[in-house]
Motif scaffolding. Structure first.
Motif, short mmCIF file in Angstrom:
data_model
loop_
_atom_site.label_atom_id
_atom_site.label_comp_id
_atom_site.label_asym_id
_atom_site.label_seq_id
_atom_site.Cartn_x
_atom_site.Cartn_y
_atom_site.Cartn_z
N GLN A 38 26.33 -5.63 19.40
CA GLN A 38 26.01 -6.90 18.75
C GLN A 38 25.09 -7.69 19.65
O GLN A 38 25.47 -8.06 20.78
N ALA A 39 23.90 -7.95 19.15
CA ALA A 39 22.93 -8.77 19.87
C ALA A 39 23.16 -10.23 19.51
O ALA A 39 23.74 -10.53 18.45
N PRO A 40 22.73 -11.15 20.37
CA PRO A 40 22.92 -12.59 20.09
C PRO A 40 22.35 -12.97 18.74
O PRO A 40 21.20 -12.65 18.41
N GLY A 41 23.18 -13.64 17.93
CA GLY A 41 22.72 -14.10 16.64
C GLY A 41 22.62 -13.05 15.56
O GLY A 41 22.13 -13.32 14.46
N THR A 90 19.64 -4.51 24.19
CA THR A 90 20.47 -5.57 24.75
C THR A 90 21.53 -6.03 23.75
O THR A 90 21.24 -6.21 22.57
N GLY A 91 22.75 -6.21 24.25
CA GLY A 91 23.82 -6.69 23.40
C GLY A 91 25.18 -6.39 24.02
O GLY A 91 25.26 -5.79 25.10
N VAL A 92 26.21 -6.80 23.32
CA VAL A 92 27.57 -6.46 23.73
C VAL A 92 27.95 -5.17 23.00
O VAL A 92 27.85 -5.10 21.77
N GLN A 112 28.82 -6.00 28.26
CA GLN A 112 27.47 -6.52 28.08
C GLN A 112 26.43 -5.58 28.68
O GLN A 112 26.55 -5.17 29.85
N VAL A 113 25.42 -5.29 27.90
CA VAL A 113 24.27 -4.53 28.37
C VAL A 113 23.04 -5.40 28.20
O VAL A 113 22.76 -5.89 27.10
N THR A 114 22.32 -5.61 29.28
CA THR A 114 21.10 -6.41 29.24
C THR A 114 19.96 -5.59 29.82
O THR A 114 20.06 -5.11 30.96
N VAL A 115 18.91 -5.42 29.03
CA VAL A 115 17.75 -4.66 29.46
C VAL A 115 16.57 -5.62 29.59
O VAL A 115 16.14 -6.21 28.60
#
Length: 117
Positions: A38-41, A90-92, A112-115
């Protein structure tokens, strides 16, 4: 069923990460396991799933050829190897369980994965 995802982090474009899903409760080998993110928003979206015996896998088009899902029933664990990561990844990330073709559920705490680009 209790599922716990781990292994996320902050990486750069092109890097790799391996996520783990640790299961407890009902027999791990009795259900299909899947990864969602799930990405922000945005809504939670399907990433990949693996059958209860590990013989069959399905991937979202966006991750085909880059991600590999697997499981080790002896260790009550599932994995998601992510290569060639992109900012769009990027997302959870959550792991979930599916019984008899029903809707996935039993979401635990995601990772959380952030690229970064």
């Amino acid at each position: 069923v209790q599922l716990q995802a781990s292994g996320g982090g902050l990486v750069q474009t092109g890097d790799s990460l391996r996520l783990s899903c640790t299961a407890s409760g009902r027999s791990f080998r009795s259900y299909t396991m899947g990864w969602f993110r799930q990405a922000p928003g945005k809504e939670r979206e399907f990433v990949a799933r693996v059958s209860s015996n590990g013989a069959s896998t399905v991937y979202a088009d966006s991750v085909k050829g880059r991600f590999t899902i697997s499981r080790d029933n002896a260790k009550n664990s599932g994995y998601l190897q992510m290569n060639s990561l992109e900012p769009e990844d990027t997302g959870v990330y959550y792991c979930g369980a599916q019984f008899n073709g029903r809707t996935f559920g039993y979401w635990g705490q995601g990772t959380q994965v952030t690229v970064s680009s």
